[in-house]
Design a protein around this motif. Structure first.
Motif, short mmCIF file in Angstrom:
data_model
loop_
_atom_site.label_atom_id
_atom_site.label_comp_id
_atom_site.label_asym_id
_atom_site.label_seq_id
_atom_site.Cartn_x
_atom_site.Cartn_y
_atom_site.Cartn_z
N GLU A 211 -57.45 -30.66 7.12
CA GLU A 211 -56.92 -29.87 8.36
C GLU A 211 -55.74 -30.71 8.77
N PHE A 212 -54.48 -30.36 9.03
CA PHE A 212 -53.34 -30.85 9.80
C PHE A 212 -53.38 -30.57 11.21
N GLN A 213 -53.70 -31.22 12.21
CA GLN A 213 -53.75 -30.76 13.46
C GLN A 213 -52.38 -30.97 14.21
N MET A 214 -52.51 -30.48 15.40
CA MET A 214 -51.44 -30.63 16.28
C MET A 214 -51.75 -32.01 16.93
N PRO A 215 -50.84 -33.15 16.82
CA PRO A 215 -51.32 -34.24 17.30
C PRO A 215 -51.12 -34.54 18.63
N SER A 216 -51.67 -35.44 19.32
CA SER A 216 -51.52 -35.78 20.77
C SER A 216 -50.41 -37.02 20.85
N LEU A 217 -49.39 -36.53 21.66
CA LEU A 217 -48.29 -37.53 21.66
C LEU A 217 -48.01 -38.29 22.95
N GLY A 218 -49.14 -38.60 23.49
CA GLY A 218 -49.41 -39.18 24.76
C GLY A 218 -50.58 -38.38 25.68
N GLU B 167 -51.02 -31.68 26.35
CA GLU B 167 -52.16 -30.73 26.10
C GLU B 167 -51.72 -29.92 25.08
N ALA B 168 -50.57 -29.28 24.88
CA ALA B 168 -50.02 -28.59 23.92
C ALA B 168 -48.63 -28.87 23.37
N GLY B 169 -48.00 -28.19 22.41
CA GLY B 169 -46.74 -28.18 21.98
C GLY B 169 -46.24 -27.03 21.26
N THR B 170 -44.92 -26.57 21.40
CA THR B 170 -44.73 -25.46 20.72
C THR B 170 -44.19 -25.73 19.47
N LEU B 171 -44.74 -25.18 18.27
CA LEU B 171 -44.15 -25.20 16.74
C LEU B 171 -42.65 -24.45 16.67
N ILE B 172 -41.55 -25.17 16.60
CA ILE B 172 -40.42 -24.73 16.63
C ILE B 172 -40.25 -24.26 15.20
N GLU B 173 -40.47 -24.98 14.33
CA GLU B 173 -39.85 -25.01 12.63
C GLU B 173 -40.80 -25.75 11.84
N LYS C 132 -47.84 -19.63 13.16
CA LYS C 132 -46.33 -19.03 13.11
C LYS C 132 -45.28 -19.89 14.05
N GLU C 133 -44.23 -19.96 13.69
CA GLU C 133 -43.17 -20.58 14.30
C GLU C 133 -43.07 -19.93 15.88
N GLY C 134 -42.83 -20.72 16.64
CA GLY C 134 -42.63 -20.24 17.97
C GLY C 134 -43.98 -20.02 19.03
N THR C 135 -45.03 -20.50 18.30
CA THR C 135 -46.25 -20.60 18.81
C THR C 135 -46.66 -21.78 19.79
N LYS C 136 -47.27 -21.32 20.85
CA LYS C 136 -47.79 -22.62 21.59
C LYS C 136 -49.15 -23.10 21.28
N VAL C 137 -49.18 -24.40 20.80
CA VAL C 137 -50.44 -24.82 20.09
C VAL C 137 -51.49 -25.94 20.58
N PRO C 138 -52.23 -25.84 21.15
CA PRO C 138 -53.31 -26.84 22.05
C PRO C 138 -53.20 -28.11 20.94
N VAL C 139 -53.31 -29.29 21.72
CA VAL C 139 -53.67 -30.69 20.84
C VAL C 139 -55.03 -30.43 20.18
N GLY C 140 -54.87 -30.89 18.63
CA GLY C 140 -56.13 -30.76 18.15
C GLY C 140 -56.40 -29.53 17.30
N THR C 141 -55.63 -28.52 17.53
CA THR C 141 -55.63 -27.38 16.66
C THR C 141 -55.23 -27.56 15.14
N ALA C 142 -56.00 -26.69 14.24
CA ALA C 142 -55.67 -26.84 12.84
C ALA C 142 -54.27 -26.07 12.81
N MET C 143 -53.24 -26.52 12.03
CA MET C 143 -51.83 -25.85 12.01
C MET C 143 -51.86 -25.65 10.47
N ALA C 144 -52.22 -26.53 9.47
CA ALA C 144 -52.03 -26.27 7.99
C ALA C 144 -53.15 -26.83 7.47
#
Length: 339
Positions: free
Chosen positions: A3-10, A14-20, A61-73
């Motif tokens: 699983e490729f997960q949304m990383p924590s960048l600090g 708590e979350a980041g938005t997938l732009i592209e 999907k692009e444009g989605t707000k994703v919590p840290v630790g969520t599987a993205m791919a």
């Protein structure tokens, strides 16, 4: 499957938005490849992948707000990756994510109102909005006629070429720069407050005579063109890196206790124009010469101020330094930049 997960960048994220997405299913990836662009309070960040393999599926999907630790791919790993990767992934509770809605743009043609679905990446739409570009008038060159970031940038360049940049566009940019800086300030304030509250702090001060160092710097800089000259900051980074070799217990992070680190990655505080700070990492500073460190500073500082950093540059620091001496400060008592 990995699983490729949304990383924590600090610690404040708590979350980041997938732009592209930069990769698609079937693409081969290796460690360090850019897989996606994510927007956080610190700006638009290029997210790296840290496993080798083939992308099996993109889950978000692009444009989605994703919590840290969520599987993205999902990544189908190579045999070597499986051999070296430790199986420590705990069971996770599925997080329901609401993707952004796809919209239809209505275009007036003569007396009729025609609905036309505009297929464009969220990043392309945002750039178009920021630059007052009518995205419905752009011909897409992407897959299935999708409008890409490059298509929008070409439209902007074409408009600027014929001198039709509207005044409103410039004013919009100025207005939008302030909220971004305020968001960074808020994120830094939250992280620093939490750090000061939860991580034990104490302070030591030791004055060091660097007359010989500054004399050496002046001598070698006099023999170099301006573009090749070394700033005292590069020497400071190298000195801290060398010190951590002698005192490895200080090369650590605080994450539910002290965790010692092998790689020496120096977090260097960069002030942002208009206010706020960001702390990118200079990787493996102990193995680099002062000239190499200076080259990295010349590269990373402009990218930090332009919000064009990679995820590893925001999350891999093992110690953080600031350089306020050149501004006249005699002593700085810092707060630990989490983690």
């Amino acid at each position: 499957m990995i699983e490729f997960q949304m990383p924590s960048l600090g610690a404040d994220m708590e979350a980041g938005t997938l732009i592209e997405w930069r990769k698609k299913p079937g693409d081969v990836v290796k460690r360090g490849d850019i897989i996606a662009e994510v927007e956080t309070q610190k700006g638009l960040i290029e997210i790296e992948v840290f496993d080798e393999g083939v992308i099996s599926e993109l889950l978000i999907k692009e444009g989605t707000k994703v919590p840290v630790g969520t599987a993205m791919a999902l990544i189908n790993p190579t045999e070597s990756t499986l051999e070296t990767r430790k199986e420590t992934t705990p069971e996770k509770t599925a997080i329901k994510i609401q993707p952004t809605e796809e919209k239809t743009i209505k275009i007036a043609t003569g007396e009729k109102l025609v609905e036309r679905h505009i297929k464009a990446s969220p990043l392309a739409k945002r750039i178009a909005t920021d630059n007052n570009i009518d995205i419905s008038q752009i011909h897409g060159t992407g897959e299935d006629g999708a409008i890409t970031k490059e298509d929008v940038e070409n439209a902007i360049a074409q408009r600027n070429k014929i001198g039709e940049t509207p005044k409103e566009s410039i004013e919009t940019k100025k207005e939008k720069s302030t909220p971004q800086i305020e968001a960074i300030r808020s994120a830094v304030a939250a992280a620093m407050s939490k750090s000061n509250r939860e991580i034990p702090h104490y302070y030591l001060e030791k004055k060091i005579d660097i007359t010989r160092t500054l004399t050496w710097l002046q001598e070698i800089n006099n023999q170099r063109p301006i573009q090749k000259r070394i700033l005292p900051a590069a020497v400071l980074v190298k000195a801290v890196a060398q010190s951590l070799i002698a005192f490895p217990e200080l090369n650590a992070i605080w994450e539910n206790g002290i965790q010692l680190k092998k790689e020496i990655n120096i977090g260097f505080v960069v002030s942002l124009r208009g206010g706020g700070i960001i702390v990118p990492a200079i990787h493996n500073a102990d193995t680099k010469s002062i000239d190499a460190i200076m080259e990295m500073l010349n590269d990373i500082i402009p990218r930090a101020r332009a919000m064009k950093l990679r995820s590893s540059e925001l999350s891999d620091s093992t110690i953080t330094i600031t350089n306020m001496g050149e501004g006249g400060a005699d002593t700085v008592f810092g707060i630990i930049y989490p983690p």
